[in-house]
Design a protein around this motif. Structure first.
Motif, PDB file in Angstrom:
ATOM      1  N   GLN A  13      22.056 -16.410 -28.597  1.00  0.00           N
ATOM      2  CA  GLN A  13      22.577 -15.909 -27.341  1.00  0.00           C
ATOM      3  C   GLN A  13      23.527 -16.811 -26.828  1.00  0.00           C
ATOM      4  OE1 GLN A  13      19.285 -15.362 -27.996  1.00  0.00           O
ATOM      5  NE2 GLN A  13      18.097 -15.768 -26.230  1.00  0.00           N
ATOM      6  N   LEU A  14      23.200 -18.237 -27.145  1.00  0.00           N
ATOM      7  CA  LEU A  14      23.767 -19.189 -26.511  1.00  0.00           C
ATOM      8  C   LEU A  14      24.962 -19.655 -27.089  1.00  0.00           C
ATOM      9  CD1 LEU A  14      20.844 -21.762 -25.608  1.00  0.00           C
ATOM     10  CD2 LEU A  14      21.822 -19.699 -24.227  1.00  0.00           C
ATOM     11  N   PHE A 319      25.632 -42.396 -29.103  1.00  0.00           N
ATOM     12  CA  PHE A 319      26.377 -42.860 -27.844  1.00  0.00           C
ATOM     13  C   PHE A 319      25.196 -42.801 -26.681  1.00  0.00           C
ATOM     14  CE2 PHE A 319      28.988 -42.574 -24.204  1.00  0.00           C
ATOM     15  CZ  PHE A 319      29.700 -43.689 -24.298  1.00  0.00           C
ATOM     16  N   ALA A 320      24.438 -41.638 -26.649  1.00  0.00           N
ATOM     17  CA  ALA A 320      23.499 -41.550 -25.682  1.00  0.00           C
ATOM     18  C   ALA A 320      22.232 -42.103 -25.882  1.00  0.00           C
ATOM     19  CB  ALA A 320      23.443 -40.013 -25.427  1.00  0.00           C
ATOM     20  N   GLY A 321      21.882 -42.490 -27.110  1.00  0.00           N
ATOM     21  CA  GLY A 321      20.451 -42.698 -27.514  1.00  0.00           C
ATOM     22  C   GLY A 321      19.728 -41.488 -27.715  1.00  0.00           C
ATOM     23  N   HIS A 322      19.075 -41.530 -28.950  1.00  0.00           N
ATOM     24  CA  HIS A 322      18.425 -40.311 -29.853  1.00  0.00           C
ATOM     25  C   HIS A 322      17.436 -39.601 -29.051  1.00  0.00           C
ATOM     26  CE1 HIS A 322      18.290 -37.767 -33.174  1.00  0.00           C
ATOM     27  NE2 HIS A 322      16.847 -37.615 -32.997  1.00  0.00           N
ATOM     28  N   ASP A 323      16.583 -40.392 -28.130  1.00  0.00           N
ATOM     29  CA  ASP A 323      15.498 -39.857 -27.411  1.00  0.00           C
ATOM     30  C   ASP A 323      16.384 -39.073 -25.855  1.00  0.00           C
ATOM     31  OD1 ASP A 323      13.748 -40.611 -29.196  1.00  0.00           O
ATOM     32  OD2 ASP A 323      13.037 -42.326 -27.926  1.00  0.00           O
ATOM     33  N   LEU A 324      17.165 -39.521 -25.569  1.00  0.00           N
ATOM     34  CA  LEU A 324      17.830 -38.906 -24.532  1.00  0.00           C
ATOM     35  C   LEU A 324      18.757 -37.850 -24.645  1.00  0.00           C
ATOM     36  CD1 LEU A 324      18.441 -39.032 -21.186  1.00  0.00           C
ATOM     37  CD2 LEU A 324      20.147 -40.809 -21.687  1.00  0.00           C
ATOM     38  N   MET A 325      19.260 -37.920 -26.068  1.00  0.00           N
ATOM     39  CA  MET A 325      20.141 -36.720 -26.459  1.00  0.00           C
ATOM     40  C   MET A 325      19.114 -35.397 -26.804  1.00  0.00           C
ATOM     41  SD  MET A 325      21.890 -35.930 -30.188  1.00  0.00           S
ATOM     42  CE  MET A 325      20.319 -35.501 -30.535  1.00  0.00           C
ATOM     43  N   GLU A 326      17.956 -35.777 -27.338  1.00  0.00           N
ATOM     44  CA  GLU A 326      17.129 -34.867 -27.472  1.00  0.00           C
ATOM     45  C   GLU A 326      16.350 -34.063 -26.323  1.00  0.00           C
ATOM     46  OE1 GLU A 326      13.945 -36.541 -30.110  1.00  0.00           O
ATOM     47  OE2 GLU A 326      14.775 -35.154 -31.992  1.00  0.00           O
ATOM     48  N   ARG A 327      16.302 -34.956 -25.259  1.00  0.00           N
ATOM     49  CA  ARG A 327      15.883 -34.338 -23.891  1.00  0.00           C
ATOM     50  C   ARG A 327      16.979 -33.635 -23.535  1.00  0.00           C
ATOM     51  NH1 ARG A 327      15.022 -38.414 -19.730  1.00  0.00           N
ATOM     52  NH2 ARG A 327      15.489 -37.189 -18.076  1.00  0.00           N
ATOM     53  N   ALA A 328      18.425 -33.845 -23.535  1.00  0.00           N
ATOM     54  CA  ALA A 328      19.538 -33.202 -22.855  1.00  0.00           C
ATOM     55  C   ALA A 328      19.432 -31.838 -23.490  1.00  0.00           C
ATOM     56  CB  ALA A 328      20.742 -34.382 -23.177  1.00  0.00           C
ATOM     57  N   TYR A 329      19.296 -31.904 -24.969  1.00  0.00           N
ATOM     58  CA  TYR A 329      19.366 -30.605 -25.852  1.00  0.00           C
ATOM     59  C   TYR A 329      18.260 -29.754 -25.544  1.00  0.00           C
ATOM     60  CZ  TYR A 329      23.769 -31.397 -28.395  1.00  0.00           C
ATOM     61  OH  TYR A 329      25.086 -31.517 -28.780  1.00  0.00           O
ATOM     62  N   GLU A 330      16.949 -30.091 -25.298  1.00  0.00           N
ATOM     63  CA  GLU A 330      15.905 -29.402 -24.712  1.00  0.00           C
ATOM     64  C   GLU A 330      16.283 -28.655 -23.531  1.00  0.00           C
ATOM     65  OE1 GLU A 330      12.659 -31.796 -25.065  1.00  0.00           O
ATOM     66  OE2 GLU A 330      12.514 -31.907 -27.375  1.00  0.00           O
ATOM     67  N   GLU A 331      16.713 -29.496 -22.640  1.00  0.00           N
ATOM     68  CA  GLU A 331      17.136 -28.965 -21.240  1.00  0.00           C
ATOM     69  C   GLU A 331      18.003 -27.867 -21.434  1.00  0.00           C
ATOM     70  OE1 GLU A 331      17.319 -30.532 -16.638  1.00  0.00           O
ATOM     71  OE2 GLU A 331      15.851 -31.222 -18.191  1.00  0.00           O
ATOM     72  N   ALA A 332      19.340 -28.283 -22.114  1.00  0.00           N
ATOM     73  CA  ALA A 332      20.203 -27.392 -22.343  1.00  0.00           C
ATOM     74  C   ALA A 332      19.868 -25.976 -22.807  1.00  0.00           C
ATOM     75  CB  ALA A 332      21.377 -27.974 -23.347  1.00  0.00           C
ATOM     76  N   ILE A 333      19.210 -26.063 -23.801  1.00  0.00           N
ATOM     77  CA  ILE A 333      18.685 -24.741 -24.226  1.00  0.00           C
ATOM     78  C   ILE A 333      17.623 -23.951 -23.403  1.00  0.00           C
ATOM     79  CG2 ILE A 333      16.921 -23.539 -26.039  1.00  0.00           C
ATOM     80  CD1 ILE A 333      17.931 -25.829 -27.773  1.00  0.00           C
ATOM     81  N   LYS A 334      16.766 -24.728 -22.519  1.00  0.00           N
ATOM     82  CA  LYS A 334      15.877 -24.111 -21.708  1.00  0.00           C
ATOM     83  C   LYS A 334      16.745 -23.657 -20.292  1.00  0.00           C
ATOM     84  CE  LYS A 334      13.862 -26.387 -18.349  1.00  0.00           C
ATOM     85  NZ  LYS A 334      13.028 -27.518 -17.709  1.00  0.00           N
ATOM     86  N   GLU A 335      17.876 -24.397 -19.992  1.00  0.00           N
ATOM     87  CA  GLU A 335      18.704 -23.927 -18.900  1.00  0.00           C
ATOM     88  C   GLU A 335      19.696 -22.931 -19.382  1.00  0.00           C
ATOM     89  OE1 GLU A 335      18.307 -24.521 -15.828  1.00  0.00           O
ATOM     90  OE2 GLU A 335      16.374 -25.614 -16.187  1.00  0.00           O
ATOM     91  N   LYS A 336      19.987 -22.549 -20.419  1.00  0.00           N
ATOM     92  CA  LYS A 336      20.737 -21.550 -21.105  1.00  0.00           C
ATOM     93  C   LYS A 336      22.300 -22.161 -21.002  1.00  0.00           C
ATOM     94  CE  LYS A 336      17.949 -17.379 -20.939  1.00  0.00           C
ATOM     95  NZ  LYS A 336      16.581 -18.250 -21.068  1.00  0.00           N
ATOM     96  N   TYR A 337      22.487 -23.245 -21.359  1.00  0.00           N
ATOM     97  CA  TYR A 337      23.974 -23.733 -21.376  1.00  0.00           C
ATOM     98  C   TYR A 337      24.425 -23.019 -22.596  1.00  0.00           C
ATOM     99  CZ  TYR A 337      23.881 -27.674 -18.112  1.00  0.00           C
ATOM    100  OH  TYR A 337      23.898 -28.295 -16.882  1.00  0.00           O
ATOM    101  N   LYS A 338      25.865 -22.770 -22.585  1.00  0.00           N
ATOM    102  CA  LYS A 338      26.674 -22.304 -23.806  1.00  0.00           C
ATOM    103  C   LYS A 338      27.068 -23.446 -24.733  1.00  0.00           C
ATOM    104  CE  LYS A 338      26.583 -17.845 -22.606  1.00  0.00           C
ATOM    105  NZ  LYS A 338      26.055 -16.884 -23.618  1.00  0.00           N
ATOM    106  N   PHE A 339      26.675 -23.211 -25.763  1.00  0.00           N
ATOM    107  CA  PHE A 339      27.310 -24.154 -27.131  1.00  0.00           C
ATOM    108  C   PHE A 339      28.440 -23.783 -27.832  1.00  0.00           C
ATOM    109  CE2 PHE A 339      22.984 -25.169 -26.402  1.00  0.00           C
ATOM    110  CZ  PHE A 339      22.584 -26.445 -27.040  1.00  0.00           C
ATOM    111  N   TYR A 340      29.029 -24.918 -28.355  1.00  0.00           N
ATOM    112  CA  TYR A 340      30.161 -24.788 -29.315  1.00  0.00           C
ATOM    113  C   TYR A 340      31.580 -24.895 -28.440  1.00  0.00           C
ATOM    114  CZ  TYR A 340      26.501 -24.192 -33.027  1.00  0.00           C
ATOM    115  OH  TYR A 340      25.408 -24.069 -33.816  1.00  0.00           O
ATOM    116  N   SER A 341      32.416 -24.346 -29.267  1.00  0.00           N
ATOM    117  CA  SER A 341      33.941 -24.543 -28.815  1.00  0.00           C
ATOM    118  C   SER A 341      34.118 -24.022 -27.355  1.00  0.00           C
ATOM    119  CB  SER A 341      34.950 -23.980 -29.694  1.00  0.00           C
ATOM    120  OG  SER A 341      34.692 -24.692 -30.952  1.00  0.00           O
TER     121      SER A 341
END
Length: 349
Positions: A13-14, A319-341
């Protein structure tokens, strides 16, 4: 780093099948590498993070209607042809993908359009789905390209399951697209509206345009655990004097230089001088950026949310650093950000 470090579960759904109603009203996640923080904004709030004389680097490539549907001679079987790149304008040779590929052999002819005014002959096999076609058309080169435009449709990404709509021709094009040649849009730029660009310009932000014609290779999945063994497809790039001058001035003045999208980042990291400045460039690049990597030109990046195990995600991690990127993606999924194009965006500063 290994391929398995770039795997995550993405809820269906994301996946964004449609863009925001207004381009600059997508959501924006702001990832601050220095402060190790994540903020939630709207894309139009981007202007808050830039000062006069900062530079935004845009990819001005233009998507052409690369997906054609034709019929095979004799059998009439419906065949999809995806135009990848023009090999020779004079002889009208094109590198394409065909589907279903098993039915298409050297010597076959394909007919396009209700009046079958465009014909293509298969003259070579390149990969399992790849073919070289010679188009046969009774008209000038300009008329031939116009005919391709009339018969072709916007090549939406495969994950968008809905049918192509007439509006997609504009939706799937940046407002600053100029140089035709891409089979996919540089999607980070899809969020910019004319109004937002004008506001940035009034604030004193400078723009530099480069061209990288996005090919399907950008989206090829990585299938080797050792990332150093993955080979990127080559894509055509051009960086001219005005962009080089603007960007190198900003480097010398220690301004913020923002790569709008992974395609821009790949383009400007290709012709770096030994002094860490940008050179002019015209040619092909197969640059694959993955961690660890020292970036030379941009110190800021706008990007979308990407597919697990994709080369695009690996660049963002570098670019972001792997740990920070993982954190950002976990938050994006939790906050229901939309993915892709057609999804939401991330600003990494």
């Amino acid at each position: 780093m290994k391929l398995s470090q770039f795997s995550f579960e993405l809820p269906d759904q994301l996946l964004a099948e449609y863009p925001s109603e207004h381009r600059d009203e997508a959501r924006l996640m702001v990832v601050n590498r220095k402060e190790n923080t994540i903020e939630h904004k709207m894309f139009k709030d981007l202007i808050e993070y830039f000062e006069p004389e900062d530079v935004m680097v845009l990819n001005n490539t233009k998507v052409f209607p690369a997906r054609l549907f034709g019929n095979k001679e004799k059998t009439g079987a419906r065949i999809e042809v995806f135009l990848l790149r023009e090999l020779n304008p004079e002889t009208r040779l094109w590198d394409v993908l065909v589907d279903p590929a098993r039915k298409i052999r050297i010597g076959n002819k394909l007919y396009f359009g209700e009046d079958e005014s465009l014909v293509a002959e298969v003259i070579d096999n390149t990969t399992s789905r790849g073919r070289t076609l010679r188009f046969l058309y009774d008209g000038s080169y300009e008329e031939f390209r116009k005919k391709l435009g009339e018969l072709g449709e916007t090549p939406l990404p495969k994950y968008i399951k809905r049918a192509v709509e007439p509006e997609d021709a504009d939706r799937y094009q940046t407002i600053y697209a100029k140089t035709e040649g891409a089979v996919a849009a540089p999607t980070a730029g899809l969020h910019f509206s004319k109004h937002l660009l004008k506001r940035l310009e009034i604030k004193g932000v400078n723009f530099a345009e480069v061209t990288l014609h996005v090919g399907l290779g950008t989206f090829n999945p990585v299938e080797v655990e050792d990332l150093s063994k993955h080979k990127m497809d080559s894509e055509e790039a051009e960086i001219e004097t005005p962009a080089v001058t603007t960007i190198n001035k900003a480097i010398s003045e220690k301004r913020r230089i923002c790569a709008v999208g992974t395609t821009v980042m790949r383009a400007i990291e290709t012709p770096v001088s030994s002094m860490g400045t940008l050179n002019e460039y015209r040619g092909w690049t197969n640059k694959f950026i993955f961690p660890p990597y020292d970036f030379s030109i941009a110190n800021c990046m706008i990007t979308n949310f990407h597919t697990p195990k994709s080369t695009l995600l690996m660049m963002v991690s570098a670019f972001a650093g792997h740990d920070l990127m993982e954190r950002a993606y976990e938050e994006a999924i939790k906050e229901k950000y939309k993915f892709y194009s057609y999804g939401d965006a991330m600003l990494i500063i």
